[in-house]
Design a protein around this motif. Structure first.
Motif, PDB file in Angstrom:
ATOM      1  N   PRO A  13      -6.822  -3.756   1.123  1.00 43.70           N
ATOM      2  CA  PRO A  13      -6.380  -2.348   1.135  1.00 43.70           C
ATOM      3  C   PRO A  13      -6.514  -1.743   2.523  1.00 43.70           C
ATOM      4  O   PRO A  13      -7.457  -2.038   3.267  1.00 43.70           O
ATOM      5  CB  PRO A  13      -7.321  -1.678   0.126  1.00 43.70           C
ATOM      6  N   LEU A  14      -5.554  -0.919   2.871  1.00 44.17           N
ATOM      7  CA  LEU A  14      -5.544  -0.239   4.162  1.00 44.17           C
ATOM      8  C   LEU A  14      -6.029   1.198   3.955  1.00 44.17           C
ATOM      9  O   LEU A  14      -5.435   1.953   3.185  1.00 44.17           O
ATOM     10  CB  LEU A  14      -4.130  -0.239   4.743  1.00 44.17           C
ATOM     11  N   SER A  15      -7.097   1.564   4.635  1.00 45.69           N
ATOM     12  CA  SER A  15      -7.629   2.914   4.464  1.00 45.69           C
ATOM     13  C   SER A  15      -6.730   3.940   5.126  1.00 45.69           C
ATOM     14  O   SER A  15      -5.974   3.622   6.061  1.00 45.69           O
ATOM     15  CB  SER A  15      -9.043   3.017   5.040  1.00 45.69           C
ATOM     16  N   LYS A  31       8.083  -0.399  -2.342  1.00 43.78           N
ATOM     17  CA  LYS A  31       8.410  -1.126  -1.111  1.00 43.78           C
ATOM     18  C   LYS A  31       9.170  -0.239  -0.132  1.00 43.78           C
ATOM     19  O   LYS A  31       9.015  -0.395   1.093  1.00 43.78           O
ATOM     20  CB  LYS A  31       9.233  -2.362  -1.459  1.00 43.78           C
ATOM     21  N   GLN A  32       9.991   0.680  -0.633  1.00 45.80           N
ATOM     22  CA  GLN A  32      10.711   1.592   0.258  1.00 45.80           C
ATOM     23  C   GLN A  32       9.733   2.481   1.032  1.00 45.80           C
ATOM     24  O   GLN A  32       9.897   2.712   2.240  1.00 45.80           O
ATOM     25  CB  GLN A  32      11.691   2.451  -0.554  1.00 45.80           C
ATOM     26  N   SER A  85       4.136   3.349  12.020  1.00 48.45           N
ATOM     27  CA  SER A  85       2.808   2.832  12.360  1.00 48.45           C
ATOM     28  C   SER A  85       2.849   1.478  13.048  1.00 48.45           C
ATOM     29  O   SER A  85       1.883   1.097  13.726  1.00 48.45           O
ATOM     30  CB  SER A  85       1.940   2.723  11.102  1.00 48.45           C
ATOM     31  N   GLY A  86       3.945   0.741  12.875  1.00 47.14           N
ATOM     32  CA  GLY A  86       4.007  -0.595  13.434  1.00 47.14           C
ATOM     33  C   GLY A  86       3.268  -1.634  12.616  1.00 47.14           C
ATOM     34  O   GLY A  86       3.254  -2.816  12.971  1.00 47.14           O
ATOM     35  N   ILE A  87       2.659  -1.232  11.508  1.00 47.37           N
ATOM     36  CA  ILE A  87       1.962  -2.169  10.623  1.00 47.37           C
ATOM     37  C   ILE A  87       2.997  -2.839   9.726  1.00 47.37           C
ATOM     38  O   ILE A  87       3.897  -2.179   9.215  1.00 47.37           O
ATOM     39  CB  ILE A  87       0.911  -1.430   9.774  1.00 47.37           C
ATOM     40  N   PRO A  88       2.911  -4.163   9.514  1.00 49.32           N
ATOM     41  CA  PRO A  88       3.843  -4.816   8.580  1.00 49.32           C
ATOM     42  C   PRO A  88       3.814  -4.139   7.218  1.00 49.32           C
ATOM     43  O   PRO A  88       2.750  -3.780   6.707  1.00 49.32           O
ATOM     44  CB  PRO A  88       3.328  -6.254   8.509  1.00 49.32           C
ATOM     45  N   SER A  89       4.978  -3.958   6.633  1.00 47.50           N
ATOM     46  CA  SER A  89       5.061  -3.191   5.390  1.00 47.50           C
ATOM     47  C   SER A  89       4.226  -3.810   4.273  1.00 47.50           C
ATOM     48  O   SER A  89       3.620  -3.091   3.470  1.00 47.50           O
ATOM     49  CB  SER A  89       6.529  -3.079   4.950  1.00 47.50           C
ATOM     50  N   GLN A  90       4.175  -5.163   4.229  1.00 46.92           N
ATOM     51  CA  GLN A  90       3.413  -5.806   3.158  1.00 46.92           C
ATOM     52  C   GLN A  90       1.919  -5.524   3.263  1.00 46.92           C
ATOM     53  O   GLN A  90       1.197  -5.605   2.269  1.00 46.92           O
ATOM     54  CB  GLN A  90       3.640  -7.329   3.175  1.00 46.92           C
ATOM     55  N   ALA A  91       1.464  -5.197   4.489  1.00 49.73           N
ATOM     56  CA  ALA A  91       0.030  -4.945   4.693  1.00 49.73           C
ATOM     57  C   ALA A  91      -0.373  -3.517   4.356  1.00 49.73           C
ATOM     58  O   ALA A  91      -1.561  -3.198   4.341  1.00 49.73           O
ATOM     59  CB  ALA A  91      -0.356  -5.259   6.134  1.00 49.73           C
ATOM     60  N   ILE A  92       0.604  -2.645   4.122  1.00 50.18           N
ATOM     61  CA  ILE A  92       0.279  -1.246   3.809  1.00 50.18           C
ATOM     62  C   ILE A  92       0.066  -1.116   2.314  1.00 50.18           C
ATOM     63  O   ILE A  92       0.993  -0.822   1.535  1.00 50.18           O
ATOM     64  CB  ILE A  92       1.392  -0.304   4.306  1.00 50.18           C
TER      65      ILE A  92
END
Length: 460
Positions: A26-28, A223-224, A233-240
Motif C-alpha cells: 500500500p502507498l501512503s 485503474k482509470q 506523481s510519476g509513480i507506476p499506476s499499478q503501484a498506487i
C-alpha cells in the motif's frame, strides 16, 4: 497418502505466498503527496517560471549601470561642404569643414577614435521602483507556485480517496459474487432434488453474472484513477494502491475535537491574489517615477587625424594617427513636459488594474469563506451518517442470514431472498460511501481551512 497430502499443502502455501508477494505494498497518502511535490510536471513548469522571474529581477537590478563605449573608424572620401545646418536622421554622413568656392574631387583619409561614457546617475527613485516591481513579480510567481501546489495536493487527495472508495466497493462486490455463487450452488442442489423449481437456478445465474459485470466496471474505474494519479506523481499506476487502514484511522477519530480555526489569512489561494494586488500597486509607483526628470553624467575623449592640412590635400598616408585630441565632461538634466500627460493616462490604466485585482481578492475571500462553511456542514452531516450507518448494516446482515435459512428450509421464495441480498448490498455500499463522505469532508475542511497537516498528523 500422508506424503501426497503434505506435498499438496506445501504447493498451496508456496502459491499463496507467491501471489501475496506480487501484490504491491500500500502507498501512503503522505508518500504520494511528497512525490507529487517533487515530480508533478505542472509544478516543475511553475518552478522554472520562478527561475525566469529571478533572472529578470537580477537583470533589472543592473539597469543602473552606465554605458562605456569604445569606437574607432578610418574613412576615405571627398571633403566638400556647404554652409547651413540639417537634421542628420542617423543616415547622413558627417563631413566637417571643406567649405570651398568650387567642388573638389580629391580624396582624403581621416580616422577617429572615441571613448564615451554616459550614465543616468539619478532618476528620482525610478531605479528603486523598477527593483520593487521585479521583486514583486518574483513574489507573484512564487505564490502562484504555492497555489498550484496546494490545488494539486487537493487533486491528489481527491484521487486517493476515490481509490479508497472504489477499493471498498470492489471488496463488497467480491463478497457479493461469493454470496451469489454460494446461493447458486445451493439452489442447484435443491433444484436437482426437486425441492426448488429450475427457474430459481436461472435467476441465481443472472444475479451472479450481474455481480461480475459490476466488478469489471468498478475495476476499470479503479485503474482509470490510478492512471490519473500516476500522471501527476510519476509513480507506476499499478503501484498506487491506497492504504485501507487510513480510512479506519480517520473513522476511529470521528469523536476527536474539531480542527483548529481556519487560517484563511495565510491561505495559498489568498496569498496569490494578495501578491497580485501588491504587484499592481508597485507598478503604480513605477509609473509615477519613470517619468521623473533624469540627471545625466556624460564624458567623452576622442582623437582625430586627417590627410588635409591647412585646407590642402596631402598624401593619404598622412591621414593615419591622431593630430587633434579632445575631451568633454558634462552634467545634464532631461525632462519631457508631455510626459505629464502620459503619466496621468498610464497611471489611470494601472489603477484600474489594481482595482480589478482587489476585487478578485475580495471575491476569493468570499468564496473561501463559503467553502469553509459548506465543509463544516458537510463534515457534521457525514459524521452523523457514519455513526448511524452501522445499525443499518447490522440489521441488513441479520435479515439476509434469516432469509437464506428460510429459503433453504423452503419457507420463502427466491424473490424474497434476492430482496434480502440487495438490501445487504445496499447497506454495505452505503457504509462504504459514508466512510468516503466523512474522510472526503474532513480533508475538504482541512484544505479550505489551510489545515491539511492537522489531518495528516492523524494518520501517524
Amino acid at each position: 497418502m500422508h506424503y501426497l497430502k503434505y506435498k499438496c499443502m506445501l504447493i498451496l502455501c508456496f502459491f499463496t505466498i507467491s501471489v501475496y508477494a506480487q501484490q504491491p505494498a500500500p502507498l501512503s497518502l503522505k508518500v504520494l503527496l511528497n512525490t507529487v511535490d517533487q515530480k508533478a510536471p505542472a509544478l516543475l513548469a511553475d518552478s522554472a517560471a520562478i527561475s525566469i522571474k529571478l533572472a529578470q529581477a537580477n537583470e533589472v537590478r543592473n539597469n543602473w549601470l552606465p554605458n562605456f563605449k569604445l569606437n574607432y573608424q578610418a574613412d576615405v572620401g571627398t571633403n566638400n561642404n556647404v554652409a547651413g545646418g540639417y537634421f542628420g536622421f542617423g543616415i547622413v554622413p558627417s563631413n566637417s569643414s571643406g567649405v570651398r568656392a568650387q567642388n573638389n574631387t580629391s580624396s582624403a583619409l581621416t580616422n577617429l577614435g572615441i571613448a564615451s561614457f554616459d550614465w543616468e546617475a539619478y532618476n528620482f527613485g525610478a531605479y528603486a521602483a523598477q527593483n520593487r516591481v521585479a521583486n514583486s513579480d518574483v513574489a507573484v510567481e512564487r505564490n502562484n507556485f504555492q497555489n498550484s501546489r496546494y490545488r494539486l495536493q487537493a487533486y491528489a487527495i481527491g484521487g486517493y480517496l476515490e481509490l479508497m472508495r472504489l477499493q471498498d466497493f470492489l471488496a463488497i462486490q467480491a463478497r457479493t459474487i461469493q454470496r451469489d455463487d454460494q446461493i447458486r450452488k445451493s439452489i442447484q442442489s435443491l433444484a436437482k432434488s426437486g425441492i426448488r423449481p429450475g427457474v430459481d437456478t436461472s435467476i441465481a445465474e443472472a444475479e451472479l453474472s450481474k455481480a461480475r459485470l459490476n466488478y469489471i466496471e468498478l475495476d476499470n474505474r479503479f485503474k482509470q484513477v490510478q492512471l490519473q494519479l500516476s500522471a501527476i506523481s510519476g509513480i507506476p499506476s499499478q503501484a498506487i494502491v491506497p492504504d485501507t487502514l487510513m480510512g479506519d484511522k480517520l473513522s476511529d477519530n470521528i469523536g476527536a475535537p474539531a480542527l483548529i480555526n481556519a487560517d484563511t489569512a495565510n491561505h495559498p489561494y489568498i496569498n496569490y491574489y494578495k501578491s497580485v494586488v501588491q504587484n499592481s500597486l508597485q507598478r503604480e509607483d513605477l509609473v509615477r517615477k519613470q517619468y521623473n526628470p533624469k540627471i545625466l553624467l556624460e564624458a567623452a575623449g576622442w582623437g582625430r587625424g586627417s590627410s588635409i592640412e591647412n585646407d590642402k590635400f596631402g598624401p593619404l598616408s598622412n591621414g593615419w594617427g591622431f593630430d587633434r585630441n579632445n575631451y568633454l565632461v558634462g552634467v545634464g538634466v532631461s525632462y519631457n513636459l508631455f510626459d505629464l500627460r502620459r503619466k496621468q493616462l498610464k497611471l489611470r490604466t494601472q489603477k484600474t488594474v489594481t482595482d480589478y485585482a482587489s476585487k478578485q481578492l475580495n471575491e476569493q475571500k468570499s468564496l473561501l469563506e463559503l467553502s469553509i462553511n459548506q465543509a463544516n456542514v458537510e463534515l457534521n452531516t457525514a459524521r452523523q451518517r457514519l455513526q448511524e450507518i452501522p445499525d443499518q448494516l447490522k440489521a441488513a446482515t441479520a435479515g439476509y442470514r434469516q432469509k437464506l435459512s428460510l429459503y433453504k428450509s423452503g419457507l420463502t421464495d427466491i424473490i424474497e431472498l434476492n430482496a434480502a441480498v440487495n438490501i445487504l448490498y445496499r447497506a454495505e455500499t452505503d457504509y462504504a460511501q459514508a466512510r468516503y463522505a466523512y474522510t472526503s469532508a474532513l480533508f475538504q475542511k482541512a484544505i479550505t481551512g489551510n489545515q491539511l497537516p492537522s489531518v495528516l498528523n492523524l494518520l501517524n
